[in-house]
Scaffold this motif. Structure first.
Motif, PDB file in Angstrom:
ATOM      1  N   THR A  70     -62.871  11.331 -18.146  1.00 27.38           N
ATOM      2  CA  THR A  70     -63.085  11.776 -16.790  1.00 27.38           C
ATOM      3  C   THR A  70     -62.669  10.683 -15.817  1.00 27.38           C
ATOM      4  O   THR A  70     -62.997   9.525 -15.997  1.00 27.38           O
ATOM      5  CB  THR A  70     -64.568  12.108 -16.552  1.00 27.38           C
ATOM      6  OG1 THR A  70     -64.952  13.097 -17.496  1.00 27.38           O
ATOM      7  CG2 THR A  70     -64.789  12.631 -15.138  1.00 27.38           C
ATOM      8  N   LEU A  71     -61.933  11.064 -14.782  1.00 24.44           N
ATOM      9  CA  LEU A  71     -61.445  10.083 -13.822  1.00 24.44           C
ATOM     10  C   LEU A  71     -62.588   9.579 -12.968  1.00 24.44           C
ATOM     11  O   LEU A  71     -63.479  10.321 -12.570  1.00 24.44           O
ATOM     12  CB  LEU A  71     -60.370  10.713 -12.922  1.00 24.44           C
ATOM     13  CG  LEU A  71     -59.123  11.225 -13.640  1.00 24.44           C
ATOM     14  CD1 LEU A  71     -58.128  11.742 -12.624  1.00 24.44           C
ATOM     15  CD2 LEU A  71     -58.499  10.138 -14.490  1.00 24.44           C
ATOM     16  N   ARG A  72     -62.571   8.294 -12.670  1.00 22.74           N
ATOM     17  CA  ARG A  72     -63.595   7.667 -11.858  1.00 22.74           C
ATOM     18  C   ARG A  72     -63.405   8.052 -10.400  1.00 22.74           C
ATOM     19  O   ARG A  72     -62.299   8.062  -9.887  1.00 22.74           O
ATOM     20  CB  ARG A  72     -63.498   6.148 -12.015  1.00 22.74           C
ATOM     21  CG  ARG A  72     -64.468   5.342 -11.204  1.00 22.74           C
ATOM     22  CD  ARG A  72     -64.376   3.898 -11.642  1.00 22.74           C
ATOM     23  NE  ARG A  72     -63.011   3.429 -11.534  1.00 22.74           N
ATOM     24  CZ  ARG A  72     -62.550   2.736 -10.512  1.00 22.74           C
ATOM     25  NH1 ARG A  72     -63.336   2.448  -9.528  1.00 22.74           N
ATOM     26  NH2 ARG A  72     -61.307   2.332 -10.474  1.00 22.74           N
ATOM     27  N   ASN A  73     -64.483   8.409  -9.729  1.00 18.90           N
ATOM     28  CA  ASN A  73     -64.425   8.783  -8.323  1.00 18.90           C
ATOM     29  C   ASN A  73     -64.998   7.655  -7.482  1.00 18.90           C
ATOM     30  O   ASN A  73     -66.180   7.359  -7.570  1.00 18.90           O
ATOM     31  CB  ASN A  73     -65.220  10.072  -8.088  1.00 18.90           C
ATOM     32  CG  ASN A  73     -65.188  10.503  -6.628  1.00 18.90           C
ATOM     33  OD1 ASN A  73     -64.360  10.033  -5.851  1.00 18.90           O
ATOM     34  ND2 ASN A  73     -66.082  11.392  -6.267  1.00 18.90           N
ATOM     35  N   ASN A  74     -64.144   7.009  -6.676  1.00 25.08           N
ATOM     36  CA  ASN A  74     -64.618   5.891  -5.875  1.00 25.08           C
ATOM     37  C   ASN A  74     -65.059   6.324  -4.483  1.00 25.08           C
ATOM     38  O   ASN A  74     -65.350   5.498  -3.639  1.00 25.08           O
ATOM     39  CB  ASN A  74     -63.541   4.796  -5.766  1.00 25.08           C
ATOM     40  CG  ASN A  74     -62.291   5.287  -5.083  1.00 25.08           C
ATOM     41  OD1 ASN A  74     -61.929   6.444  -5.195  1.00 25.08           O
ATOM     42  ND2 ASN A  74     -61.608   4.403  -4.381  1.00 25.08           N
ATOM     43  N   LEU A  75     -65.129   7.648  -4.242  1.00 26.10           N
ATOM     44  CA  LEU A  75     -65.634   8.170  -2.985  1.00 26.10           C
ATOM     45  C   LEU A  75     -66.997   8.808  -3.246  1.00 26.10           C
ATOM     46  O   LEU A  75     -67.090   9.810  -3.954  1.00 26.10           O
ATOM     47  CB  LEU A  75     -64.663   9.203  -2.403  1.00 26.10           C
ATOM     48  CG  LEU A  75     -64.966   9.709  -0.991  1.00 26.10           C
ATOM     49  CD1 LEU A  75     -64.860   8.570   0.013  1.00 26.10           C
ATOM     50  CD2 LEU A  75     -64.008  10.832  -0.622  1.00 26.10           C
ATOM     51  N   PRO A  76     -68.075   8.235  -2.721  1.00 28.18           N
ATOM     52  CA  PRO A  76     -69.413   8.741  -3.060  1.00 28.18           C
ATOM     53  C   PRO A  76     -69.715  10.092  -2.433  1.00 28.18           C
ATOM     54  O   PRO A  76     -69.211  10.436  -1.369  1.00 28.18           O
ATOM     55  CB  PRO A  76     -70.339   7.663  -2.496  1.00 28.18           C
ATOM     56  CG  PRO A  76     -69.575   7.044  -1.376  1.00 28.18           C
ATOM     57  CD  PRO A  76     -68.135   7.084  -1.813  1.00 28.18           C
ATOM     58  N   SER A  77     -70.539  10.856  -3.119  1.00 29.24           N
ATOM     59  CA  SER A  77     -71.059  12.108  -2.578  1.00 29.24           C
ATOM     60  C   SER A  77     -72.428  11.794  -1.987  1.00 29.24           C
ATOM     61  O   SER A  77     -73.348  11.394  -2.704  1.00 29.24           O
ATOM     62  CB  SER A  77     -71.172  13.157  -3.693  1.00 29.24           C
ATOM     63  OG  SER A  77     -71.730  14.353  -3.204  1.00 29.24           O
ATOM     64  N   PHE A  78     -72.559  11.961  -0.685  1.00 29.88           N
ATOM     65  CA  PHE A  78     -73.758  11.509   0.005  1.00 29.88           C
ATOM     66  C   PHE A  78     -74.995  12.261  -0.459  1.00 29.88           C
ATOM     67  O   PHE A  78     -75.003  13.486  -0.563  1.00 29.88           O
ATOM     68  CB  PHE A  78     -73.599  11.655   1.514  1.00 29.88           C
ATOM     69  CG  PHE A  78     -74.750  11.087   2.299  1.00 29.88           C
ATOM     70  CD1 PHE A  78     -74.901   9.716   2.413  1.00 29.88           C
ATOM     71  CD2 PHE A  78     -75.676  11.915   2.915  1.00 29.88           C
ATOM     72  CE1 PHE A  78     -75.962   9.166   3.140  1.00 29.88           C
ATOM     73  CE2 PHE A  78     -76.730  11.386   3.633  1.00 29.88           C
ATOM     74  CZ  PHE A  78     -76.875  10.009   3.743  1.00 29.88           C
ATOM     75  N   ASN A  79     -76.049  11.496  -0.739  1.00 22.26           N
ATOM     76  CA  ASN A  79     -77.344  12.033  -1.155  1.00 22.26           C
ATOM     77  C   ASN A  79     -78.385  11.511  -0.174  1.00 22.26           C
ATOM     78  O   ASN A  79     -78.678  10.314  -0.154  1.00 22.26           O
ATOM     79  CB  ASN A  79     -77.649  11.600  -2.592  1.00 22.26           C
ATOM     80  CG  ASN A  79     -78.956  12.168  -3.098  1.00 22.26           C
ATOM     81  OD1 ASN A  79     -80.002  11.997  -2.496  1.00 22.26           O
ATOM     82  ND2 ASN A  79     -78.904  12.844  -4.238  1.00 22.26           N
ATOM     83  N   THR A  80     -78.943  12.401   0.650  1.00 23.51           N
ATOM     84  CA  THR A  80     -79.855  11.984   1.720  1.00 23.51           C
ATOM     85  C   THR A  80     -81.067  11.245   1.174  1.00 23.51           C
ATOM     86  O   THR A  80     -81.451  10.185   1.691  1.00 23.51           O
ATOM     87  CB  THR A  80     -80.317  13.208   2.535  1.00 23.51           C
ATOM     88  OG1 THR A  80     -79.173  13.855   3.098  1.00 23.51           O
ATOM     89  CG2 THR A  80     -81.261  12.783   3.657  1.00 23.51           C
ATOM     90  N   SER A  81     -81.679  11.787   0.129  1.00 26.79           N
ATOM     91  CA  SER A  81     -82.879  11.160  -0.430  1.00 26.79           C
ATOM     92  C   SER A  81     -82.571   9.775  -0.976  1.00 26.79           C
ATOM     93  O   SER A  81     -83.324   8.825  -0.750  1.00 26.79           O
ATOM     94  CB  SER A  81     -83.477  12.048  -1.534  1.00 26.79           C
ATOM     95  OG  SER A  81     -84.599  11.439  -2.111  1.00 26.79           O
ATOM     96  N   LYS A  82     -81.447   9.639  -1.682  1.00 21.37           N
ATOM     97  CA  LYS A  82     -81.093   8.353  -2.263  1.00 21.37           C
ATOM     98  C   LYS A  82     -80.804   7.328  -1.167  1.00 21.37           C
ATOM     99  O   LYS A  82     -81.269   6.178  -1.229  1.00 21.37           O
ATOM    100  CB  LYS A  82     -79.870   8.502  -3.177  1.00 21.37           C
ATOM    101  CG  LYS A  82     -79.483   7.224  -3.919  1.00 21.37           C
ATOM    102  CD  LYS A  82     -80.633   6.775  -4.817  1.00 21.37           C
ATOM    103  CE  LYS A  82     -80.317   5.475  -5.529  1.00 21.37           C
ATOM    104  NZ  LYS A  82     -79.260   5.649  -6.544  1.00 21.37           N
TER     105      LYS A  82
END
Length: 264
Positions: free
Chosen positions: A90-102
Motif C-alpha cells: 500500500t502506498l504511503r499517504n503523506n497528506l493527513p486526513s483530519f480527525n477533530t478528536s485526535k
C-alpha cells in the motif's frame, strides 16, 4: 541538447519518485543506497553517478537521455524505455486526513503541558505542535495530530486553527486571554478541561514531551527563528501546504530519526 543542472536533476528525480508512489526509504532500499545519501541527491547537494541513475531508471521507469535533457518532460511519456518494478504494498499517504478528536486532544495536551510556562504564548504552542507533528512524521512516517499546515508569514499554521480554537472556547474547553510578553501583548490559551490521553499513543506522547523538553526555555523569537530554518518551512512556498515528506530532508540539528539503525 540542453543539460539539466544538479538542482534541476534533483527536482526531476523527486517528481519521478513521487509519481511512482515510492517513499524515500523504499527507493533507497531498492537501489541499495542509504536514505541520507538519497536525501542529499534529492536536495541537489550530492552528485549522482551513472550506475546509480541506471538503477533508478530501471525501478522508476524512465529514459536516461530524457532525464538529463532539460527540454524533455519524462513524466508525460506514455511509454517508458525501462521496465518498472511493480509495487504490491500500500502506498504511503503523506497528506493527513483530519480527525477533530485526535487534533483537539493533541492540542489540549500541549496546552496543559505548557500552562505553567509563562514564556509560551498561543503562537509558541502552535510552533511546538508543528515540531511534534513533523518530528513524529520523520521518525514513524505517520501522522500525529492529523493537521495539515499552511506556511503563513514564514510560520506554520494548522489549517483552520482559528475556527478550531473558537470551537474549543465555545465548548468551554479553553479560554483565550491577552498576556504581556516583554513589550508585546499576545494571546495565551488556558485549559479548562484535561485532554483524553487514550487518544494519544505512547510514542506520540513521547515525541511531544521531547519537543517540550527541548524548547521549554525558548522565547517566541527563539522558536520562530528555529522553525524558519527547518527544512519543511524553507522548502515550502508562502501560503501553500507544507508537505510532511519535507521532514525527511532535514539535516542537523533538526533531524530526529536515527537513520543509521534504518540501514542495519
Amino acid at each position: 541538447m540542453e543539460q539539466l543542472s544538479k538542482q534541476e536533476l534533483a527536482r526531476k528525480l523527486v517528481q519521478l519518485r513521487k509519481s511512482k508512489g515510492y517513499s524515500q526509504e523504499e527507493l533507497a532500499k531498492a537501489i541499495d543506497m542509504s536514505r541520507p545519501s538519497l536525501a542529499q541527491i534529492e536536495l541537489g547537494n550530492r552528485n549522482i553517478d551513472l550506475f546509480e541513475i541506471q538503477k533508478m531508471a530501471s525501478i522508476l521507469g524512465f529514459s536516461i537521455d530524457e532525464l538529463i535533457n532539460a527540454n524533455e518532460s519524462i513524466l508525460s511519456e506514455p511509454e517508458m524505455m525501462y521496465s518498472t518494478i511493480k509495487k504490491t504494498e500500500t502506498l504511503r499517504n503523506n497528506l493527513p486526513s483530519f480527525n477533530t478528536s485526535k487534533f483537539n486532544n493533541t492540542f489540549l495536551y500541549l496546552i496543559e503541558k505548557t500552562a505553567g510556562m509563562p514564556n509560551i504564548c498561543e503562537k509558541g504552542v502552535i510552533g511546538r505542535l508543528y515540531l511534534a507533528d513533523y518530528n513524529y512524521y520523520e521518525i514513524y512516517e505517520s501522522h500525529l495530530s492529523s493537521s495539515r499546515y499552511i506556511k503563513r508569514s514564514n510560520y506554520p499554521l494548522p489549517e483552520g486553527i482559528e475556527t478550531i480554537i473558537q470551537q474549543l472556547i465555545k465548548n468551554e474547553y479553553v479560554v483565550r486571554v491577552k498576556t504581556k510578553y516583554g513589550k508585546q501583548i499576545a494571546n495565551r490559551i488556558i485549559p479548562l478541561v484535561q485532554s483524553d490521553l487514550t487518544q494519544l499513543r505512547a510514542s506520540e506522547k513521547e515525541v511531544i514531551d521531547q519537543v517540550l523538553t527541548q524548547t521549554s526555555n525558548w522565547s517566541l523569537p527563539s522558536i520562530e527563528q528555529y522553525i524558519q530554518d527547518d527544512m519543511p518551512i524553507k522548502i515550502s512556498k508562502e501560503n501553500e501546504m507544507i508537505d510532511y515528506e519535507f521532514a525527511l530532508y532535514r539535516g542537523m540539528p533538526y533531524s530526529v530519526r536515527n537513520y543509521e539503525s534504518d540501514n542495519v
